[in-house]
Design an enzyme around this catalytic site. Structure first.
Site, PDB file in Angstrom:
ATOM      1  CG  ASP A 196      -1.910  -1.143   1.350  1.00 54.15           C
ATOM      2  OD1 ASP A 196      -2.105  -1.838   0.193  1.00 54.15           O
ATOM      3  OD2 ASP A 196      -2.720  -1.204   2.160  1.00 54.15           O
ATOM      4  CG  HIS A 254      -1.432  -6.667   1.287  1.00 54.17           C
ATOM      5  ND1 HIS A 254      -0.084  -5.573   1.480  1.00 54.17           N
ATOM      6  CD2 HIS A 254      -2.201  -6.235   1.080  1.00 54.17           C
ATOM      7  CE1 HIS A 254      -1.058  -4.453   1.276  1.00 54.17           C
ATOM      8  NE2 HIS A 254      -2.080  -4.807   1.077  1.00 54.17           N
ATOM      9  NE  ARG A 265     -11.459 -11.580   2.128  1.00 55.34           N
ATOM     10  CZ  ARG A 265     -10.776 -10.511   2.299  1.00 55.34           C
ATOM     11  NH1 ARG A 265     -10.743  -9.399   1.223  1.00 55.34           N
ATOM     12  NH2 ARG A 265      -9.978 -10.094   3.311  1.00 55.34           N
TER      13      ARG A 265
HETATM   14  O1  LIG Z   1      -9.615  -6.501   0.799  1.00 51.08           O
HETATM   15  C1  LIG Z   1      -8.459  -6.937   1.879  1.00 51.08           C
HETATM   16  O2  LIG Z   1      -8.635  -7.289   2.697  1.00 51.08           O
HETATM   17  C2  LIG Z   1      -7.314  -6.163   1.336  1.00 51.08           C
HETATM   18  C3  LIG Z   1      -7.549  -5.026   0.239  1.00 51.08           C
HETATM   19  C4  LIG Z   1      -6.136  -4.374   0.012  1.00 51.08           C
HETATM   20  O3  LIG Z   1      -4.916  -4.786   0.091  1.00 51.08           O
HETATM   21  C5  LIG Z   1      -6.117  -3.108  -0.498  1.00 51.08           C
HETATM   22  O4  LIG Z   1      -6.965  -2.254  -0.970  1.00 51.08           O
HETATM   23  O5  LIG Z   1      -4.889  -2.506  -0.726  1.00 51.08           O
HETATM   24 FE   LIG Z   2      -3.581  -3.521   0.169  1.00 45.56          FE
END
Ligand SMILES: O=C(O)CCC(=O)C(=O)O
Ligand SMILES: [Fe+2]
Length: 331
Positions: A196, A254, A265
């Protein structure tokens, strides 16, 4: 990449034992110690006793689901609606199986043209008047605790503490990872691997699971699953925190795998950023793993956009790193 994706779905991944931080702690010195350790080790942790009402989360999940369970032409007109994750990488846009609603200070007052029943207005009101205030409070609380750790990973003066985290500049996204066709199997990622760009991100997810983080172990690394825990938020650090701390705190890589066939989800994500023009002067010195040049968040964001446009992928902090051994001048 294809092999990596197949592996993500086929084998049961090891679960990462995440530290759990308690925002209603009794000892602030113990809290900051645990927080700093979590930020150094993995850059991701669970947060409990955070004060976000469970019924607010449930209401936002419900409103998001109602807004996105309409026909594609209708939802495409909702302010901030997106499909796929174009901000992360244009090249693999269609591989990401996710849609959602993005609310940032710059689109927080846009009206939905088809707000029959007022569902969009109710959603926007719950996000802007309630949810984001909780997120800004939590982000400030965690940031100030980290800035107060006396190992100097984040040695900030009062002005930097204020400008390196902008409570009014956070952005919010509600995501829906749609159920995939059982016959087709899980062929895509919900969200491709990324870090991020935020200072920190606060994730509020349902109990389906699918979030995975890359755990580094010396030169080796492996994907581990993050098990959702009812009532707990997941906080991950972003690139700005890694830069501010000279690499001492990790912006964890991630991804999200698509949910099991027949299941959708949902997650609510908040991203805290520095003030756009605040110049981030990364701290250097003993214990600091990486050196970065000074830059503003605006500069970082523009560089990310330029790289995505030119190559299809985010380069990120590597653009701002000062190499240990500068290359010899070319002739
Ligand atoms: O949906 C999620 O759990 C993570 C989303 C994510 O990593 C993001 O938006 O940067
Ligand atoms: Fe993310």
């Amino acid at each position: 990449m294809e092999q990596q994706e197949a592996a993500a779905h086929e084998c049961k991944l090891e679960e990462l034992e995440l530290p759990t931080l308690d925002l209603e702690h009794e000892s602030s010195s113990r809290f900051t110690e645990q927080l700093a350790a979590a930020c150094r080790d993995h850059g991701v942790f669970r947060l409990v006793n955070h004060g976000v009402p469970a019924d607010l989360t449930a209401r936002l999940f419900r409103l998001t689901r109602d807004l996105l369970n309409t026909d594609p032409a209708k939802k495409a007109k909702l302010p901030g609606y997106f499909w796929g994750t174009p901000a992360l990488s244009l090249r693999v846009k269609d591989l990401n199986l996710v849609e959602g609603l993005h609310l940032a200070p710059d689109n927080a007052s846009a009206d939905s043209p088809d707000d029959d029943g007022g569902a969009y207005s109710a959603f926007r009101e719950a996000v802007t008047a309630e949810y984001v205030a909780h997120m800004a409070r939590i982000a400030r609380n965690l940031f100030d605790a980290l800035a107060g750790v006396n190992d100097l990973a984040l040695a900030l003066d009062a002005e930097q503490r204020a400008s390196y985290l902008d409570e009014r500049g956070g952005t919010f996204r509600a995501y829906r990872y749609p159920a995939c066709d059982p016959a087709a199997g899980r062929q895509h990622l919900g969200m491709e691997p990324h870090t991020d760009s935020s200072v920190l991100s606060i994730l509020n997810m349902d109990l389906v699971g699918g979030l995975q983080v890359l755990v580094r172990d010396g030169p080796a690394s492996r994907w581990c699953a993050v098990r959702p825990v009812e009532g707990a938020l997941v906080v991950n650090l972003g690139d700005m925190m890694q830069a501010m701390s000279g690499g001492a705190y990790r912006s964890v890589e991630h991804r999200v795998v698509a949910p099991p066939p027949g299941t959708e989800r949902m997650s609510l994500c908040y991203f805290a950023f520095p003030q756009e023009d605040a110049v981030i002067v990364p701290s250097h010195g003993p214990g600091k793993e990486e050196r970065y040049r000074a830059f503003s968040y605006r500069e970082f964001r523009e560089q990310v956009q330029a790289d995505i446009k030119a190559t299809g992928a985010k380069v990120g902090l590597a653009r701002f790193r000062i190499p240990d051994h500068p290359s010899p001048p070319t002739q």
